[in-house]
Design a protein around this motif. Structure first.
Motif, PDB file in Angstrom:
ATOM      1  N   MET A   1       0.825  -1.198   0.000  1.00 59.86           N
ATOM      2  CA  MET A   1       0.000   0.000   0.000  1.00 59.86           C
ATOM      3  C   MET A   1       0.866   1.258   0.000  1.00 59.86           C
ATOM      4  SD  MET A   1      -3.021   1.116  -0.297  1.00 59.86           S
ATOM      5  CE  MET A   1      -3.931  -0.384  -0.116  1.00 59.86           C
ATOM      6  N   ALA A   2       1.951   1.218   0.763  1.00 61.18           N
ATOM      7  CA  ALA A   2       2.847   2.371   0.801  1.00 61.18           C
ATOM      8  C   ALA A   2       3.401   2.671  -0.587  1.00 61.18           C
ATOM      9  CB  ALA A   2       3.985   2.126   1.794  1.00 61.18           C
ATOM     10  N   ALA A   3       3.863   1.640  -1.258  1.00 61.97           N
ATOM     11  CA  ALA A   3       4.432   1.829  -2.596  1.00 61.97           C
ATOM     12  C   ALA A   3       3.368   2.300  -3.584  1.00 61.97           C
ATOM     13  CB  ALA A   3       5.074   0.530  -3.077  1.00 61.97           C
ATOM     14  N   ARG A   4       2.160   1.748  -3.480  1.00 60.52           N
ATOM     15  CA  ARG A   4       1.067   2.186  -4.363  1.00 60.52           C
ATOM     16  C   ARG A   4       0.789   3.672  -4.189  1.00 60.52           C
ATOM     17  NH1 ARG A   4      -3.895  -2.092  -3.827  1.00 60.52           N
ATOM     18  NH2 ARG A   4      -2.960  -3.770  -5.020  1.00 60.52           N
ATOM     19  N   LEU A   6       2.759   5.996  -2.993  1.00 62.50           N
ATOM     20  CA  LEU A   6       3.886   6.809  -3.462  1.00 62.50           C
ATOM     21  C   LEU A   6       3.938   6.867  -4.986  1.00 62.50           C
ATOM     22  CD1 LEU A   6       6.519   5.692  -0.840  1.00 62.50           C
ATOM     23  CD2 LEU A   6       5.498   7.976  -1.054  1.00 62.50           C
ATOM     24  N   ARG A   7       3.672   5.747  -5.643  1.00 63.46           N
ATOM     25  CA  ARG A   7       3.696   5.738  -7.112  1.00 63.46           C
ATOM     26  C   ARG A   7       2.578   6.604  -7.700  1.00 63.46           C
ATOM     27  NH1 ARG A   7       5.069   0.028  -6.584  1.00 63.46           N
ATOM     28  NH2 ARG A   7       2.865  -0.436  -6.823  1.00 63.46           N
ATOM     29  N   ILE A   8       1.368   6.471  -7.177  1.00 63.49           N
ATOM     30  CA  ILE A   8       0.266   7.264  -7.722  1.00 63.49           C
ATOM     31  C   ILE A   8       0.448   8.737  -7.371  1.00 63.49           C
ATOM     32  CG2 ILE A   8      -1.417   6.999  -5.841  1.00 63.49           C
ATOM     33  CD1 ILE A   8      -2.377   6.695  -9.494  1.00 63.49           C
ATOM     34  N   ALA A   9       1.060   9.025  -6.222  1.00 60.90           N
ATOM     35  CA  ALA A   9       1.371  10.415  -5.870  1.00 60.90           C
ATOM     36  C   ALA A   9       2.292  11.033  -6.914  1.00 60.90           C
ATOM     37  CB  ALA A   9       2.010  10.485  -4.481  1.00 60.90           C
ATOM     38  N   ALA A  10       3.268  10.269  -7.367  1.00 59.86           N
ATOM     39  CA  ALA A  10       4.184  10.776  -8.393  1.00 59.86           C
ATOM     40  C   ALA A  10       3.441  11.052  -9.701  1.00 59.86           C
ATOM     41  CB  ALA A  10       5.321   9.781  -8.619  1.00 59.86           C
ATOM     42  N   VAL A  11       2.460  10.225 -10.025  1.00 53.48           N
ATOM     43  CA  VAL A  11       1.661  10.460 -11.239  1.00 53.48           C
ATOM     44  C   VAL A  11       0.888  11.771 -11.116  1.00 53.48           C
ATOM     45  CG1 VAL A  11      -0.285   9.593 -12.614  1.00 53.48           C
ATOM     46  CG2 VAL A  11       1.504   8.009 -11.838  1.00 53.48           C
ATOM     47  N   TYR A  12       0.246  11.982  -9.953  1.00 49.88           N
ATOM     48  CA  TYR A  12      -0.474  13.249  -9.739  1.00 49.88           C
ATOM     49  C   TYR A  12       0.482  14.440  -9.820  1.00 49.88           C
ATOM     50  CZ  TYR A  12      -4.749  10.856  -8.271  1.00 49.88           C
ATOM     51  OH  TYR A  12      -5.889  10.091  -8.231  1.00 49.88           O
ATOM     52  N   ILE A  48       2.558  11.660   1.644  1.00 47.55           N
ATOM     53  CA  ILE A  48       2.619  11.563   3.109  1.00 47.55           C
ATOM     54  C   ILE A  48       1.910  10.303   3.594  1.00 47.55           C
ATOM     55  CG2 ILE A  48       1.830  12.630   5.269  1.00 47.55           C
ATOM     56  CD1 ILE A  48       2.352  15.366   3.858  1.00 47.55           C
ATOM     57  N   ILE A  49       0.750  10.006   3.017  1.00 46.12           N
ATOM     58  CA  ILE A  49       0.024   8.783   3.382  1.00 46.12           C
ATOM     59  C   ILE A  49       0.883   7.555   3.097  1.00 46.12           C
ATOM     60  CG2 ILE A  49      -1.937   7.336   2.693  1.00 46.12           C
ATOM     61  CD1 ILE A  49      -3.497  10.086   2.399  1.00 46.12           C
ATOM     62  N   GLY A  50       1.564   7.536   1.954  1.00 45.93           N
ATOM     63  CA  GLY A  50       2.459   6.425   1.627  1.00 45.93           C
ATOM     64  C   GLY A  50       3.568   6.272   2.652  1.00 45.93           C
ATOM     65  N   LEU A  51       4.132   7.382   3.093  1.00 43.47           N
ATOM     66  CA  LEU A  51       5.190   7.326   4.105  1.00 43.47           C
ATOM     67  C   LEU A  51       4.639   6.855   5.460  1.00 43.47           C
ATOM     68  CD1 LEU A  51       7.178  10.551   3.173  1.00 43.47           C
ATOM     69  CD2 LEU A  51       7.773   8.157   2.659  1.00 43.47           C
ATOM     70  N   GLN A  58       1.158  -2.145   9.720  1.00 44.16           N
ATOM     71  CA  GLN A  58      -0.071  -2.778  10.197  1.00 44.16           C
ATOM     72  C   GLN A  58      -1.295  -1.991   9.729  1.00 44.16           C
ATOM     73  OE1 GLN A  58       2.206  -1.220  12.065  1.00 44.16           O
ATOM     74  NE2 GLN A  58       1.258  -0.058  13.718  1.00 44.16           N
ATOM     75  N   ALA A  59      -1.195  -0.700   9.589  1.00 42.90           N
ATOM     76  CA  ALA A  59      -2.311   0.114   9.083  1.00 42.90           C
ATOM     77  C   ALA A  59      -2.477  -0.062   7.577  1.00 42.90           C
ATOM     78  CB  ALA A  59      -2.087   1.582   9.420  1.00 42.90           C
ATOM     79  N   ALA A  60      -1.389  -0.312   6.887  1.00 51.29           N
ATOM     80  CA  ALA A  60      -1.424  -0.454   5.427  1.00 51.29           C
ATOM     81  C   ALA A  60      -2.088  -1.746   4.976  1.00 51.29           C
ATOM     82  CB  ALA A  60       0.000  -0.384   4.871  1.00 51.29           C
ATOM     83  N   LYS A  61      -2.173  -2.724   5.865  1.00 54.82           N
ATOM     84  CA  LYS A  61      -2.692  -4.047   5.493  1.00 54.82           C
ATOM     85  C   LYS A  61      -4.199  -4.197   5.723  1.00 54.82           C
ATOM     86  CE  LYS A  61       1.730  -6.137   6.535  1.00 54.82           C
ATOM     87  NZ  LYS A  61       2.480  -6.952   7.488  1.00 54.82           N
ATOM     88  N   THR A  62      -4.866  -3.152   6.105  1.00 61.97           N
ATOM     89  CA  THR A  62      -6.277  -3.244   6.474  1.00 61.97           C
ATOM     90  C   THR A  62      -7.205  -2.999   5.283  1.00 61.97           C
ATOM     91  OG1 THR A  62      -6.477  -0.897   7.000  1.00 61.97           O
ATOM     92  CG2 THR A  62      -5.708  -2.354   8.776  1.00 61.97           C
ATOM     93  N   GLY A  63      -8.428  -3.423   5.459  1.00 59.82           N
ATOM     94  CA  GLY A  63      -9.456  -3.113   4.478  1.00 59.82           C
ATOM     95  C   GLY A  63      -9.722  -1.623   4.393  1.00 59.82           C
ATOM     96  N   LEU A  64      -9.590  -0.922   5.524  1.00 58.41           N
ATOM     97  CA  LEU A  64      -9.766   0.535   5.512  1.00 58.41           C
ATOM     98  C   LEU A  64      -8.748   1.202   4.597  1.00 58.41           C
ATOM     99  CD1 LEU A  64     -10.414   1.240   9.305  1.00 58.41           C
ATOM    100  CD2 LEU A  64     -12.054   1.487   7.417  1.00 58.41           C
ATOM    101  N   ALA A  65      -7.514   0.708   4.601  1.00 59.52           N
ATOM    102  CA  ALA A  65      -6.479   1.272   3.725  1.00 59.52           C
ATOM    103  C   ALA A  65      -6.860   1.069   2.264  1.00 59.52           C
ATOM    104  CB  ALA A  65      -5.127   0.630   4.024  1.00 59.52           C
ATOM    105  N   LYS A  66      -7.364  -0.110   1.940  1.00 65.18           N
ATOM    106  CA  LYS A  66      -7.770  -0.382   0.549  1.00 65.18           C
ATOM    107  C   LYS A  66      -8.939   0.497   0.130  1.00 65.18           C
ATOM    108  CE  LYS A  66      -6.055  -5.070   0.458  1.00 65.18           C
ATOM    109  NZ  LYS A  66      -6.165  -6.075   1.481  1.00 65.18           N
TER     110      LYS A  66
END
Length: 122
Positions: A1-4, A6-12, A48-51, A58-66
């Motif tokens: 999730m972190a990498a996702r 960060l990657r989409i942030a770079a696109v924006y 910032i969210i990616g970082l 543990q927060a990145a692995k949740t359904g809420l993160a998705k």
């Protein structure tokens, strides 16, 4: 999730910079709010969210993160795309898409905050 995030942030970031360059060349500064939102809500917030997700996996692995990720990345383009078209065409009917995108983005941000409250501990 972190990498996702960060990657989409770079696109924006790239899209916002291109829009900024085009606005500067054409002196069409009516789109500055679109440019600012793409930078702030797209590039800065998602980076910032990616970082945060990198620091708290543990927060990145949740359904809420998705859910947050998908709401953020479906609703931000809808919101800003409709705003851009509305400004470009002067067709007020696109305000509905801007409102729907804004509300969806807001729900996504609430899910992100809720996720942090539940899964980020000292």
């Amino acid at each position: 999730m972190a990498a996702r995030c960060l990657r989409i942030a770079a696109v924006y970031f790239v899209i916002a910079i291109i829009l900024g360059i085009v606005m500067g060349i054409t002196k069409a500064f009516a789109y500055s709010s679109v440019h600012a939102h793409l930078n702030l809500v797209g590039w800065v917030s998602l980076a910032i969210i990616g970082l945060i997700y990198r620091a708290y996996p543990q927060a990145a692995k949740t359904g809420l993160a998705k859910w947050h990720f998908w709401l953020h990345n479906l609703c931000l383009p809808i919101m800003q795309g409709c705003l851009f078209v509305m400004l470009f065409t002067q067709m007020e009917s696109f305000v509905v898409g801007t409102i729907i995108g804004s509300l969806g983005l807001g729900v996504g941000i609430i899910l992100f905050a809720w996720n942090l409250c539940q899964h980020v501990r000292e």
